[in-house]
Design a protein around this motif. Structure first.
Motif, short mmCIF file in Angstrom:
data_model
loop_
_atom_site.label_atom_id
_atom_site.label_comp_id
_atom_site.label_asym_id
_atom_site.label_seq_id
_atom_site.Cartn_x
_atom_site.Cartn_y
_atom_site.Cartn_z
N PRO A 60 46.38 31.85 42.19
CA PRO A 60 46.61 30.50 42.70
C PRO A 60 46.43 30.39 44.21
O PRO A 60 46.27 29.29 44.73
CB PRO A 60 48.06 30.21 42.30
N TYR A 61 46.47 31.51 44.94
CA TYR A 61 46.28 31.49 46.39
C TYR A 61 44.86 31.86 46.78
O TYR A 61 44.57 32.07 47.95
CB TYR A 61 47.27 32.44 47.08
N GLY A 62 43.99 31.98 45.80
CA GLY A 62 42.60 32.33 46.07
C GLY A 62 42.37 33.84 46.07
O GLY A 62 43.25 34.62 45.72
N THR A 63 41.20 34.22 46.47
CA THR A 63 40.78 35.62 46.40
C THR A 63 41.02 36.38 47.69
O THR A 63 40.84 37.59 47.74
CB THR A 63 39.28 35.70 46.06
N ASP A 64 41.47 35.69 48.72
CA ASP A 64 41.62 36.31 50.04
C ASP A 64 43.08 36.71 50.29
O ASP A 64 43.70 36.30 51.27
CB ASP A 64 41.14 35.34 51.12
N THR A 65 43.64 37.51 49.38
CA THR A 65 44.99 38.03 49.57
C THR A 65 44.91 39.55 49.70
O THR A 65 43.97 40.17 49.19
CB THR A 65 45.90 37.67 48.38
N ASP A 66 45.88 40.12 50.38
CA ASP A 66 45.84 41.57 50.60
C ASP A 66 45.82 42.35 49.30
O ASP A 66 45.06 43.31 49.16
CB ASP A 66 47.03 42.03 51.46
N LYS A 96 37.80 30.37 36.23
CA LYS A 96 38.27 29.85 34.94
C LYS A 96 39.17 28.67 35.22
O LYS A 96 40.31 28.84 35.62
CB LYS A 96 39.06 30.91 34.16
N GLY A 97 38.64 27.48 35.09
CA GLY A 97 39.46 26.29 35.32
C GLY A 97 39.77 26.07 36.79
O GLY A 97 38.94 26.28 37.66
N ARG A 98 41.00 25.69 37.07
CA ARG A 98 41.41 25.30 38.42
C ARG A 98 41.46 26.46 39.41
O ARG A 98 41.15 26.30 40.58
CB ARG A 98 42.77 24.63 38.32
N PHE A 99 41.92 27.63 38.96
CA PHE A 99 42.09 28.77 39.85
C PHE A 99 41.14 29.90 39.47
O PHE A 99 40.80 30.08 38.31
CB PHE A 99 43.52 29.32 39.77
N PRO A 100 40.74 30.72 40.46
CA PRO A 100 39.99 31.92 40.12
C PRO A 100 40.91 32.90 39.39
O PRO A 100 42.13 32.83 39.50
CB PRO A 100 39.55 32.48 41.47
N VAL A 101 40.31 33.80 38.66
CA VAL A 101 41.05 34.80 37.88
C VAL A 101 40.48 36.17 38.21
O VAL A 101 39.26 36.33 38.32
CB VAL A 101 40.91 34.52 36.36
N LEU A 102 41.36 37.15 38.37
CA LEU A 102 40.95 38.53 38.57
C LEU A 102 41.03 39.23 37.23
O LEU A 102 42.09 39.26 36.60
CB LEU A 102 41.87 39.24 39.58
N LEU A 103 39.89 39.74 36.75
CA LEU A 103 39.87 40.47 35.48
C LEU A 103 39.89 41.96 35.78
O LEU A 103 39.16 42.45 36.65
CB LEU A 103 38.62 40.12 34.68
N LEU A 104 40.73 42.70 35.04
CA LEU A 104 40.83 44.14 35.19
C LEU A 104 40.65 44.78 33.83
O LEU A 104 41.13 44.26 32.82
CB LEU A 104 42.22 44.51 35.74
N THR A 105 39.99 45.90 33.78
CA THR A 105 39.79 46.64 32.55
C THR A 105 40.86 47.72 32.45
O THR A 105 41.11 48.42 33.43
CB THR A 105 38.39 47.31 32.52
N ARG A 106 41.47 47.86 31.29
CA ARG A 106 42.45 48.93 31.10
C ARG A 106 41.71 50.26 31.03
O ARG A 106 40.74 50.41 30.30
CB ARG A 106 43.23 48.75 29.81
N ALA A 107 42.17 51.22 31.81
CA ALA A 107 41.59 52.55 31.78
C ALA A 107 42.06 53.26 30.51
O ALA A 107 43.17 53.06 30.06
CB ALA A 107 42.00 53.34 33.01
N ARG A 108 41.22 54.06 29.98
CA ARG A 108 41.57 54.78 28.75
C ARG A 108 41.97 56.19 29.06
O ARG A 108 41.61 56.80 29.96
CB ARG A 108 40.38 54.79 27.82
#
Length: 108
Positions: A60-66, A96-108
């Motif tokens: 919700p705060y965008g992609t520019d967070t630490d 995706k919609g109103r806010f950007p989303v960070l997708l992460l893959t689960r490590a196996r």
């Protein structure tokens, strides 16, 4: 209030209340990441949703967070969700919609 202002308010006040519960309650998860410059370990409360083979975190705060930049620089980190901790990798940002989303893959 701007997104930057909300982020500052939440970091100063809300996160102190939410952080101990993050990772244990639905939607309130915690991202564990390492500072790009400091090398210090951090735990940041986030809203996340399990996906097929991974985890989606609303930005919700965008992609520019630490914490987003830390995960990207390290190529992953850990996410605690519903009492379980997952190693995650390959962070990528999608719209995706109103806010950007960070997708992460689960490590196996």
């Amino acid at each position: 209030m701007s997104a930057h202002g909300r982020a500052r308010f939440n970091r100063k006040y809300t996160n102190r209340v939410v952080e101990p519960l993050s990772g244990w309650l639905p939607l309130w998860s915690a991202v564990e990441h390492v500072g790009r410059k400091s090398g210090k370990a951090y735990r940041t409360p986030v809203t996340s949703i399990p996906t097929r083979g991974g985890i989606a975190i609303v930005l919700p705060y965008g992609t520019d967070t630490d914490w987003v930049r830390n995960l990207q620089a390290a190529g992953g980190g850990k996410v605690q969700m519903l009492g379980r901790t997952f190693d995650v990798r390959d962070p990528r940002i999608v719209r995706k919609g109103r806010f950007p989303v960070l997708l992460l893959t689960r490590a196996r």
